[in-house]
Write a protein that holds these residues in place. Structure first.
Motif, PDB file in Angstrom:
ATOM      1  N   GLY A 145     -16.582 -27.237 -44.291  1.00 52.40           N
ATOM      2  CA  GLY A 145     -15.756 -26.726 -43.208  1.00 52.40           C
ATOM      3  C   GLY A 145     -14.477 -26.049 -43.650  1.00 52.40           C
ATOM      4  N   ARG A 146     -14.209 -26.005 -44.981  1.00 52.85           N
ATOM      5  CA  ARG A 146     -12.967 -25.402 -45.484  1.00 52.85           C
ATOM      6  C   ARG A 146     -13.160 -23.918 -45.802  1.00 52.85           C
ATOM      7  NH1 ARG A 146      -9.213 -29.356 -47.076  1.00 52.85           N
ATOM      8  NH2 ARG A 146      -9.944 -31.384 -46.308  1.00 52.85           N
ATOM      9  N   LYS A 147     -12.038 -23.209 -45.820  1.00 52.25           N
ATOM     10  CA  LYS A 147     -12.051 -21.790 -46.193  1.00 52.25           C
ATOM     11  C   LYS A 147     -11.943 -21.669 -47.720  1.00 52.25           C
ATOM     12  CE  LYS A 147      -8.584 -20.657 -43.500  1.00 52.25           C
ATOM     13  NZ  LYS A 147      -7.555 -19.834 -42.814  1.00 52.25           N
ATOM     14  N   VAL A 148     -13.003 -21.166 -48.342  1.00 55.70           N
ATOM     15  CA  VAL A 148     -13.060 -21.070 -49.799  1.00 55.70           C
ATOM     16  C   VAL A 148     -13.380 -19.634 -50.193  1.00 55.70           C
ATOM     17  CG1 VAL A 148     -14.099 -21.967 -51.905  1.00 55.70           C
ATOM     18  CG2 VAL A 148     -13.931 -23.431 -49.883  1.00 55.70           C
ATOM     19  N   ALA A 149     -12.564 -19.062 -51.080  1.00 55.73           N
ATOM     20  CA  ALA A 149     -12.787 -17.695 -51.553  1.00 55.73           C
ATOM     21  C   ALA A 149     -13.687 -17.698 -52.783  1.00 55.73           C
ATOM     22  CB  ALA A 149     -11.460 -17.031 -51.888  1.00 55.73           C
ATOM     23  N   VAL A 150     -14.707 -16.859 -52.738  1.00 59.64           N
ATOM     24  CA  VAL A 150     -15.597 -16.624 -53.876  1.00 59.64           C
ATOM     25  C   VAL A 150     -15.895 -15.131 -53.893  1.00 59.64           C
ATOM     26  CG1 VAL A 150     -17.802 -17.153 -54.967  1.00 59.64           C
ATOM     27  CG2 VAL A 150     -16.660 -18.899 -53.595  1.00 59.64           C
ATOM     28  N   LEU A 151     -15.692 -14.486 -55.036  1.00 57.44           N
ATOM     29  CA  LEU A 151     -16.000 -13.058 -55.124  1.00 57.44           C
ATOM     30  C   LEU A 151     -17.506 -12.912 -55.290  1.00 57.44           C
ATOM     31  CD1 LEU A 151     -15.133 -10.170 -55.136  1.00 57.44           C
ATOM     32  CD2 LEU A 151     -14.485 -10.381 -57.540  1.00 57.44           C
ATOM     33  N   VAL A 174     -19.726 -24.185 -45.657  1.00 61.59           N
ATOM     34  CA  VAL A 174     -18.371 -23.866 -46.105  1.00 61.59           C
ATOM     35  C   VAL A 174     -17.991 -22.508 -45.530  1.00 61.59           C
ATOM     36  CG1 VAL A 174     -16.910 -23.491 -48.132  1.00 61.59           C
ATOM     37  CG2 VAL A 174     -18.793 -25.134 -48.242  1.00 61.59           C
ATOM     38  N   ARG A 175     -16.755 -22.338 -45.196  1.00 63.84           N
ATOM     39  CA  ARG A 175     -16.296 -21.042 -44.677  1.00 63.84           C
ATOM     40  C   ARG A 175     -15.969 -20.138 -45.868  1.00 63.84           C
ATOM     41  NH1 ARG A 175     -11.633 -22.608 -40.563  1.00 63.84           N
ATOM     42  NH2 ARG A 175     -11.653 -20.332 -40.205  1.00 63.84           N
ATOM     43  N   VAL A 176     -17.038 -19.579 -46.459  1.00 65.43           N
ATOM     44  CA  VAL A 176     -16.877 -18.759 -47.660  1.00 65.43           C
ATOM     45  C   VAL A 176     -16.307 -17.398 -47.283  1.00 65.43           C
ATOM     46  CG1 VAL A 176     -18.072 -17.623 -49.558  1.00 65.43           C
ATOM     47  CG2 VAL A 176     -18.734 -19.938 -48.879  1.00 65.43           C
ATOM     48  N   ILE A 177     -15.273 -17.007 -48.022  1.00 69.15           N
ATOM     49  CA  ILE A 177     -14.623 -15.720 -47.805  1.00 69.15           C
ATOM     50  C   ILE A 177     -14.767 -14.895 -49.080  1.00 69.15           C
ATOM     51  CG2 ILE A 177     -12.453 -14.562 -47.241  1.00 69.15           C
ATOM     52  CD1 ILE A 177     -11.562 -17.202 -45.945  1.00 69.15           C
ATOM     53  N   ASN A 178     -15.247 -13.678 -48.930  1.00 69.03           N
ATOM     54  CA  ASN A 178     -15.431 -12.793 -50.080  1.00 69.03           C
ATOM     55  C   ASN A 178     -14.115 -12.084 -50.380  1.00 69.03           C
ATOM     56  OD1 ASN A 178     -16.665 -11.333 -52.116  1.00 69.03           O
ATOM     57  ND2 ASN A 178     -17.478  -9.773 -50.741  1.00 69.03           N
ATOM     58  N   MET A 179     -13.441 -12.498 -51.476  1.00 67.52           N
ATOM     59  CA  MET A 179     -12.137 -11.924 -51.843  1.00 67.52           C
ATOM     60  C   MET A 179     -12.116 -11.582 -53.318  1.00 67.52           C
ATOM     61  SD  MET A 179      -9.058 -14.175 -50.180  1.00 67.52           S
ATOM     62  CE  MET A 179      -8.698 -14.166 -48.431  1.00 67.52           C
TER      63      MET A 179
END
Length: 361
Positions: A145-151, A174-179
């Protein structure tokens, strides 16, 4: 060294065909320029391909010297967009050789890029999880449920997926964010995201209150990242002597980087090349054999690592078509370089579990 190229800048150079479209073929004849591409891993505009034998050969001037005698210039292009941007440049015919982590290379090959993997250049690289200041995240299970950045599309996505699977989670949990890496570092420091997953340079955020609760160190070869030197088929066909010469210098760098007597100097070289402190590299390589990390052999340990990447990429839906790793590998340049330097027995041959066997003589 060319300026750092962002994805937007790359696209501005001209129309980029879709991955899988034929790359532009350079005119046959004696090449005057070799165009090498890599994700940007350093600070500012350093142009750092990572802590590996290719960087050793570049920093010590061996690559430039090897080609200067014939008037061949080596151009280095570094991409903030990492592996996906490098693959786009290959597709556009703008690069001859690239240094890439395993997943990005596999994705390019699976999408039809006409490339060959011509030399290992870095093995068993680790990944790290960095958490926002004050975070209560202590384990992979805590990421739910957390915001996690993974390129995405880079080699780090695969070990992240394996860690999630171990905790019986997936990216959907997981709240995956593409950064990209610079953006994700700033976001985790500010608390805009809960965590980010990436390379050894995340250790530099500790003095900003960022936590480093876990890494892939000690989890075994299947959690590490392999990297390689990948050449276009056109470059191999048209300039095989230049491809061989480049691999010779990589093997030379691997030999130097494998010597324990060079450890302090090697880590200092990585620090100078990256603009990052020596402490970072001491921690990354602590307790690890330099021979293992720098071996240029296409042994079973290396090959099985790439096969595992292909299997995981298919499972995660990152590629649709399987990649025949053994058919993709072109070992002749490495084997030729080892024979010429009489280094056939210098590195043990590692198996899929990281165990060393007898080197070939």
């Amino acid at each position: 060294m060319s300026p750092l190229l962002s994805r937007r800048q790359l696209l501005s150079l001209g129309t980029v065909p879709l991955l899988g479209a034929p790359a532009i073929v350079r005119a046959q004849g004696s090449a005057r320029v070799i165009r090498i591409g890599s994700p940007e891993s350093g600070v500012g505009d350093r142009g750092f391909p990572g802590a590996n034998p290719l960087t050793v050969a570049r920093q010590r001037g061996w690559i430039d010297e090897a080609f200067a005698r014939d008037g061949v210039k080596v151009e280095w292009h570094f991409f903030r967009g990492a592996g996906p941007a490098v693959n786009e440049a290959v597709s556009a015919g703008q690069l001859d050789v690239v240094y890439l982590g395993d997943l990005a290379g596999v994705i390019g090959r699976a999408r039809g890029l006409p490339t060959r993997l011509i030399a290992p250049s870095g093995r068993n690289t680790h990944s790290y999880l960095a958490t926002a200041p004050g975070s209560t995240i202590r384990s992979v299970a805590d990421l739910k449920g957390r915001k996690v950045a993974v390129l995405k599309g880079t080699a780090y996505q695969r070990p992240f997926g394996r860690l999630l699977a171990d905790a019986r989670l997936s990216e959907r949990d997981v709240r995956v964010i593409n950064m990209d890496w610079p953006t994700s570092k700033a976001a985790v420091v500010s608390g805009d995201i809960d965590a980010t997953f990436g390379g050894a340079d995340l250790q530099l955020l500790a003095d900003k209150g960022v936590g480093l609760p876990l890494s892939t160190k000690g989890r075994g070869p299947s959690y590490t990242i392999q990297s390689g030197l990948i050449a276009t088929q056109a470059f191999i066909d048209q300039q095989p002597a230049l491809a061989a010469r480049l691999v010779e210098q990589l093997v030379r760098g691997a030999q130097w980087a494998s010597e324990e007597s060079h450890r302090a100097e090697l880590l200092g070289l990585y620090a100078e090349a990256s603009g990052q402190p020596p402490l970072l590299w001491r921690k990354e390589f602590e307790g690890e054999s330099l021979k293992v990390r720098s071996s240029p052999r296409f042994d079973e340990g290396y090959r099985s690592g790439y096969r595992g990447v292909v299997a995981d990429a298919l499972k995660l839906g990152l590629i649709r078509n399987p990649v025949d790793v053994d058919a993709w590998i072109e070992p002749r340049f490495v084997e030729q370089a080892l024979r010429q330097a009489r280094l056939e027995a210098h590195w043990p041959l590692y198996d899929a579990f990281g165990n060393a066997g007898k080197a070939s003589a």
